[in-house]
Design a protein around this motif. Structure first.
Motif, short mmCIF file in Angstrom:
data_model
loop_
_atom_site.label_atom_id
_atom_site.label_comp_id
_atom_site.label_asym_id
_atom_site.label_seq_id
_atom_site.Cartn_x
_atom_site.Cartn_y
_atom_site.Cartn_z
N GLY A 19 -9.80 -13.50 -3.33
CA GLY A 19 -8.48 -14.11 -3.44
C GLY A 19 -7.44 -13.34 -4.23
N GLU A 20 -7.86 -12.38 -5.03
CA GLU A 20 -6.91 -11.56 -5.80
C GLU A 20 -6.79 -10.15 -5.23
OE1 GLU A 20 -5.11 -13.03 -8.19
OE2 GLU A 20 -6.23 -14.86 -7.69
N THR A 21 -7.40 -9.89 -4.09
CA THR A 21 -7.38 -8.57 -3.47
C THR A 21 -5.98 -8.27 -2.93
OG1 THR A 21 -9.67 -8.82 -2.80
CG2 THR A 21 -8.40 -7.13 -1.65
N PRO A 22 -5.41 -7.14 -3.31
CA PRO A 22 -4.10 -6.77 -2.76
C PRO A 22 -4.27 -6.21 -1.34
CG PRO A 22 -4.83 -5.10 -4.32
CD PRO A 22 -5.87 -6.18 -4.31
N ALA A 23 -4.37 -7.09 -0.37
CA ALA A 23 -4.64 -6.69 1.01
C ALA A 23 -3.36 -6.51 1.80
CB ALA A 23 -5.53 -7.73 1.68
N ALA A 24 -3.33 -5.48 2.62
CA ALA A 24 -2.19 -5.23 3.50
C ALA A 24 -2.27 -6.08 4.76
CB ALA A 24 -2.13 -3.75 3.89
N GLY A 25 -3.46 -6.60 5.07
CA GLY A 25 -3.61 -7.42 6.25
C GLY A 25 -5.00 -8.01 6.36
N VAL A 111 -7.29 -1.23 13.21
CA VAL A 111 -7.11 -1.82 11.89
C VAL A 111 -6.56 -0.79 10.91
CG1 VAL A 111 -8.33 -2.79 9.88
CG2 VAL A 111 -8.84 -3.63 12.18
N VAL A 112 -7.15 0.40 10.92
CA VAL A 112 -6.72 1.47 10.00
C VAL A 112 -5.25 1.83 10.26
CG1 VAL A 112 -7.06 3.90 9.38
CG2 VAL A 112 -9.04 2.38 9.63
N ALA A 113 -4.86 1.96 11.52
CA ALA A 113 -3.48 2.30 11.86
C ALA A 113 -2.51 1.20 11.42
CB ALA A 113 -3.35 2.55 13.36
N ALA A 114 -2.91 -0.05 11.59
CA ALA A 114 -2.03 -1.16 11.21
C ALA A 114 -1.93 -1.32 9.69
CB ALA A 114 -2.56 -2.46 11.83
N THR A 115 -2.94 -0.88 8.98
CA THR A 115 -2.99 -1.04 7.53
C THR A 115 -2.22 0.06 6.81
OG1 THR A 115 -5.12 -2.12 7.73
CG2 THR A 115 -4.55 -1.29 5.56
N GLY A 116 -2.36 1.29 7.28
CA GLY A 116 -1.67 2.41 6.64
C GLY A 116 -2.49 3.02 5.53
N PRO A 117 -2.08 4.23 5.10
CA PRO A 117 -2.85 4.95 4.08
C PRO A 117 -2.80 4.29 2.71
CG PRO A 117 -0.86 6.17 4.70
CD PRO A 117 -0.94 4.96 5.59
N GLY A 118 -3.92 4.37 2.01
CA GLY A 118 -4.00 3.87 0.64
C GLY A 118 -4.02 2.36 0.50
N ALA A 119 -4.12 1.64 1.58
CA ALA A 119 -4.08 0.18 1.54
C ALA A 119 -5.44 -0.41 1.89
CB ALA A 119 -3.01 -0.34 2.50
N THR A 120 -5.60 -1.67 1.57
CA THR A 120 -6.83 -2.40 1.85
C THR A 120 -6.62 -3.39 2.98
OG1 THR A 120 -7.57 -2.22 -0.44
CG2 THR A 120 -8.54 -4.00 0.87
N ALA A 121 -7.55 -3.40 3.91
CA ALA A 121 -7.56 -4.38 4.99
C ALA A 121 -8.80 -5.25 4.82
CB ALA A 121 -7.61 -3.69 6.35
N ILE A 122 -8.70 -6.48 5.22
CA ILE A 122 -9.85 -7.39 5.25
C ILE A 122 -10.10 -7.75 6.70
CG2 ILE A 122 -10.74 -9.66 4.58
CD1 ILE A 122 -8.91 -9.39 2.05
N ILE A 156 -16.09 -0.43 3.70
CA ILE A 156 -16.05 0.88 4.35
C ILE A 156 -14.69 1.51 4.04
CG2 ILE A 156 -16.10 2.13 6.54
CD1 ILE A 156 -17.90 -0.12 7.63
N VAL A 157 -14.72 2.75 3.61
CA VAL A 157 -13.49 3.49 3.33
C VAL A 157 -13.23 4.42 4.51
CG1 VAL A 157 -12.35 5.11 1.77
CG2 VAL A 157 -13.94 3.40 0.85
N ALA A 158 -12.00 4.41 5.01
CA ALA A 158 -11.59 5.31 6.08
C ALA A 158 -10.71 6.41 5.48
CB ALA A 158 -10.82 4.55 7.14
N PHE A 159 -11.11 7.65 5.68
CA PHE A 159 -10.36 8.79 5.18
C PHE A 159 -9.52 9.39 6.30
CE2 PHE A 159 -14.05 8.54 2.40
CZ PHE A 159 -13.47 8.64 1.15
#
Length: 176
Positions: A19-25, A111-122, A156-159
């Motif tokens: 609930g405190e995760t700074p998620a982009a999406g 998901v990675v494309a929609a989230t963008g670099p350096g961001a977290t997706a759930i 999972i981290v996407a580079f």
């Protein structure tokens, strides 16, 4: 089918944990159970879940609708072959491994494309999809990660360049 009361409680536990995760999406598969599981967390974070149909569970052909679980419990010889051969397409009409892997890769890339670099997706997805993404990240055997508990957390981290790193698998501490 909708979540059972136990599943609703697990979804609330996930919302509390993340609930405190700074998620982009927040991304779901479009199936009712993933949408219901994501709902408490989405509400807490003020995000609208986005459906990524490519992340739906492996298609099990003639064994859709819980038949796999029943046949496994009964020790069905074909069910045992699935585990032995590490292939879903032992089941008549099931999705071949290469097609499943390509579909899951496409969904993850979306998901990675929609989230963008350096961001977290759930992503709220299914066990087979989670297992496939972990297999891809580690380049392991097909069924090395075949079982993820309901509402467990896998990271999972996407580079850049497509490399992936499995940080954690099947974390259930919030469900205890």
């Amino acid at each position: 089918s909708p979540l059972a009361p136990a599943g609703e409680a697990q979804a609330l536990a996930v919302a509390e944990r993340l609930g405190e995760t700074p998620a982009a999406g927040i991304f779901v598969t479009g199936l009712i159970r993933t949408a219901q599981t994501a709902a408490p967390l989405a509400a807490r974070l003020g995000l609208e879940p986005v459906a990524i149909p490519a992340l739906r569970e492996v298609r099990l052909g003639d064994w859709e609708g819980g038949i796999l679980r029943i046949r496994m419990a009964e020790g069905d010889p074909t069910a045992l072959r699935i585990i032995e051969e590490e292939r879903w397409d032992v089941i008549p009409g099931a999705e071949p491994a290469q097609e499943f892997a390509a579909r899951v890769t496409a969904g993850f890339d979306e998901v990675v494309a929609a989230t963008g670099p350096g961001a977290t997706a759930i992503v709220v997805a299914h066990g087979g999809v989670i297992g496939e993404l972990c297999r891809q990240a580690t380049q392991s055997r097909p069924f090395a990660f075949v079982h993820a508990d309901n509402c467990s957390i896998t990271r999972i981290v996407a580079f850049a360049g497509g490399r992936r790193l499995l940080r954690s698998f099947n974390d259930t501490n919030h469900l205890a």
